[in-house]
Design an enzyme around this catalytic site. Structure first.
Site, PDB file in Angstrom:
ATOM      1  N   ALA A 167      -9.378  -9.110   7.077  1.00  0.00           N
ATOM      2  CA  ALA A 167     -10.724  -8.777   6.608  1.00  0.00           C
ATOM      3  C   ALA A 167     -10.980  -7.275   6.529  1.00  0.00           C
ATOM      4  CB  ALA A 167     -11.768  -9.437   7.512  1.00  0.00           C
ATOM      5  N   GLY A 168     -10.094  -6.456   7.085  1.00  0.00           N
ATOM      6  CA  GLY A 168     -10.281  -5.010   7.033  1.00  0.00           C
ATOM      7  C   GLY A 168      -9.681  -4.407   5.781  1.00  0.00           C
TER       8      GLY A 168
ATOM      9  N   HIS B 147       0.849  -1.197   0.000  1.00  0.00           N
ATOM     10  CA  HIS B 147       0.000   0.000   0.000  1.00  0.00           C
ATOM     11  C   HIS B 147       0.882   1.244   0.000  1.00  0.00           C
ATOM     12  CE1 HIS B 147      -3.471   2.522   0.756  1.00  0.00           C
ATOM     13  NE2 HIS B 147      -2.838   3.085   1.770  1.00  0.00           N
TER      14      HIS B 147
ATOM     15  N   ASP C  44      -6.745  -2.488   4.520  1.00  0.00           N
ATOM     16  CA  ASP C  44      -5.366  -2.084   4.831  1.00  0.00           C
ATOM     17  C   ASP C  44      -5.085  -2.105   6.330  1.00  0.00           C
ATOM     18  OD1 ASP C  44      -5.063  -1.644   2.083  1.00  0.00           O
ATOM     19  OD2 ASP C  44      -5.632   0.457   2.247  1.00  0.00           O
TER      20      ASP C  44
END
Length: 201
Positions: A143-144, A110, A146
């Protein structure tokens, strides 16, 4: 034994190219065995084909539900028996089935220093906030958005005359180097995840 990498892409595939180039050296310890995508006709698939790497495309619109798409993506990826799955500009959020199948083996990069500026506009948000240092984060996907355990980070200076484009490009260069270096280290030496702490051996 050489580690098996499956790389997921949605665009031009510059991070994929960096990995393909690194894997040419036998001492790197890994081979890209397949490239998956969520759309046709993208540069990432062309790069894979140019290197003789098998590809597969799993388009969300071809499935009645997101869960069906997630299952299909999971099966298509698992068929290549990856040791590590790498999101290299893959713009879809995977679902619970994919995360369960590749837990602790699915990584993403990211373009911000997480947990600051998650989401798809990292450099733009960093500039708007006025930070003096930006960068890139390599992390395990959960599951979030980033939010997974951080593997590595690299800092990039923000200059007074930076635009979103100039900052993004500087981050991309650092991001590619970090991705290649860390993936190589992971496949050669291994890693551990304890809570939120990732240790590369």
């Amino acid at each position: 034994m050489t580690a098996r990498l499956v790389v997921l892409v949605s665009g031009s595939g510059t991070n994929l190219q960096a990995l393909l180039d690194a894997c040419v050296d036998p001492s790197y310890g890994a081979t890209v065995v397949a490239v998956g995508a969520d759309r046709d006709g993208i540069g990432g698939l062309e790069r894979a084909a140019a290197h003789g790497v098998p590809t597969y495309v799993v388009r969300l619109r071809d499935y009645p539900t997101r869960a069906d798409w997630d299952r299909a993506l999971t099966e298509a990826t698992a068929a290549h028996r990856p040791d590590l799955v790498i999101s290299a500009g893959f713009l879809k959020l995977v679902g619970p089935e994919f995360l369960a199948a590749f837990q602790g083996r699915y990584i993403n990069t990211h373009n911000s220093l997480l947990p600051a500026f998650p989401g798809i506009h990292g450099p733009r948000d960093a500039l708007a906030y006025g930070v003096k240092v930006a960068g890139a984060t390599l992390f395990f996907v959960d599951a979030g958005v980033d939010t997974g355990p951080i593997i590595a980070q690299v800092a990039v200076p923000v200059y007074d005359d930076d635009t979103e484009e100039t900052l993004t490009e500087r981050i991309k260069q650092a991001e590619r180097r970090q991705l290649v270096e860390c993936v190589g280290r992971m496949v050669r030496n291994g890693w551990t995840i304890e809570g939120r702490k990732v240790r590369l051996r």
